[in-house]
Scaffold this active site. Structure first.
Site, PDB file in Angstrom:
ATOM      1  N   CYS A 143      -0.393   4.028   2.402  1.00 44.30           N
ATOM      2  CA  CYS A 143      -0.179   3.793   3.832  1.00 44.30           C
ATOM      3  C   CYS A 143       1.292   3.988   4.201  1.00 44.30           C
ATOM      4  CB  CYS A 143      -0.584   2.371   4.223  1.00 44.30           C
ATOM      5  SG  CYS A 143      -1.997   1.737   3.355  1.00 44.30           S
ATOM      6  N   ASP A 144       2.201   3.549   3.342  1.00 44.50           N
ATOM      7  CA  ASP A 144       3.601   3.419   3.758  1.00 44.50           C
ATOM      8  C   ASP A 144       4.592   4.262   2.970  1.00 44.50           C
ATOM      9  OD1 ASP A 144       2.778   1.501   5.624  1.00 44.50           O
ATOM     10  OD2 ASP A 144       2.825  -0.074   4.110  1.00 44.50           O
ATOM     11  N   CYS A 196       0.830  -1.209   0.000  1.00 43.20           N
ATOM     12  CA  CYS A 196       0.000   0.000   0.000  1.00 43.20           C
ATOM     13  C   CYS A 196       0.862   1.256   0.000  1.00 43.20           C
ATOM     14  CB  CYS A 196      -0.919  -0.020   1.222  1.00 43.20           C
ATOM     15  SG  CYS A 196      -1.853   1.485   1.417  1.00 43.20           S
TER      16      CYS A 196
END
Ligand SMILES: Cc1cc2nc3c(=O)[nH]c(=O)nc-3n(C[C@H](O)[C@H](O)[C@H](O)COP(=O)(O)OP(=O)(O)OC[C@H]3O[C@@H](n4cnc5c(N)ncnc54)[C@H](O)[C@@H]3O)c2cc1C
Length: 310
Positions: free
Chosen positions: A139-140, A136
């Site tokens: 997200c990261d 992701c």
């Protein structure tokens, strides 16, 4: 069992489920969305969406919250992070029980459970998941400020997310198993034109290595058989998806060999009153627009089904 009765229950609050919720609630159907995660589905994992009509660019988070807000404004009830303990596909009514003792029933169900990222299943992947390996970018991505990363895959997600990751990373290497990409021309062009993006084609990752976190990947050229290493701090894997249909695998609902739900043109499954919409069903293109279209078709047909039942 103390059951709450609805006209339609939707399993999954991604774009397919939320759209179905909007159509049903706006038509004054009593509708419930149950999601085992948070509404938005895979949209939440998408940093930037630039192909949803009406928005030149919108974050996946914003589009998710817009859709959820719109469905609630018409009276749709959404329950997030539910733990489903049982689903009974009945003849006239379908029942769903949660682990907390709540139970719901409806004559029509819409299965809109979407899909999730597929793993490479190579040594080190599980060990370094969350310690350098991610599925992701949203997200990261920002953990990799000024770092070198590899993006594995050659479809739209891989190329688009590789471009989005250049905001953080100093160098992004796209590693793909074929000599060509399976993506839209525009996505290919953007990646190819980007100065920070490099390519390793016709290669497979054979292992992930590091200590506390990921430091390198080993890969094999499928043409020559030679193995090489690439020093990276991060690896983002975008190699496709699996349908989230494990809850239906031992039920009467018919799935194909990839565990995708089989529907007819009305998005009706083989079980009376059970419809399926979005990425969890057999279909050619898995996009937000196609999920939204499915949500509409399933909702309208579920509505007719319930009307005829009454
Ligand atoms: C990284 C990435 C980038 C993408 N970028 C784009 C893009 O730019 N443009 C585009 O059009 N598409 C994009 N896509 C694809 C798009 O996000 C999907 O096609 C779309 O979200 C599918 O919608 P859906 O509602 O079918 O399923 P999902 O979005 O997968 O939603 C399914 C929902 O069901 C829930 N759920 C799962 N199992 C159960 C269960 N048993 N019971 C109840 N709920 C359950 C999940 O928690 C989830 O909220 C991208 C996908 C990814 C992964």
């Amino acid at each position: 069992m103390n059951q709450n009765q609805y006209d339609v229950i939707i399993l999954g609050g991604g774009p397919a489920g939320l759209t179905a919720g909007i159509y049903l609630a706006r038509a004054k159907s009593n509708v419930l969305i149950l999601d085992t995660g948070i509404p938005g589905g895979q949209m939440i994992l998408t940093y930037e969406i630039a192909n949803y009509p009406g928005f030149e660019s919108i974050s996946g988070y914003q589009l998710s919250s817009n859709m959820a807000k719109q469905s609630k404004s018409f009276g749709c009830t959404i329950k997030s992070n539910v733990k489903i303990s049982q689903i009974n596909f009945g003849r006239d009514v379908h029942e769903i029980a949660l682990e907390n003792g709540e139970a719901f029933s409806a004559p029509a169900l819409i299965l809109a459970t979407g899909g999730r990222s597929r793993m490479l299943n190579v040594p080190g992947e599980t060990e370094f998941k969350g310690r350098g390996i991610s599925y992701c970018a949203t997200c990261d991505g920002d953990f990799f400020q000024d770092k070198e990363i590899v993006v594995v895959g050659g479809g739209n997600s891989a190329l688009e997310e590789a471009v989005s990751l250049t905001k953080y990373a100093s160098k992004v290497t796209i590693l793909h198993e074929f000599d060509h990409f399976q993506a839209f021309e525009q996505a290919i062009k953007e990646a190819k034109d980007h100065p920070k993006i490099h390519f390793i084609m016709e290669s497979h990752i054979t292992g992930f290595f590091g200590d506390e976190s990921l430091h390198k990947v080993r890969y094999k050229n499928l043409e020559t058989g030679t193995e090489n290493e690439l020093l990276v701090d991060g690896a983002f894997i975008f190699i496709g998806y699996e349908a989230n249909t494990s809850a239906f695998r031992n039920s009467d609902v018919k799935l194909n060999q990839w565990n995708e739900i089989i529907t007819d043109e009305k998005l009706q499954t083989n079980v009376s009153g059970v419809f399926a919409a979005g990425d969890c069903r057999v279909k050619q293109y898995r996009q937000i627009t196609t999920a939204v279209a499915d949500g509409t078709v399933a909702a309208l047909n579920a509505m007719s089904y319930v009307r005829e039942k009454k």
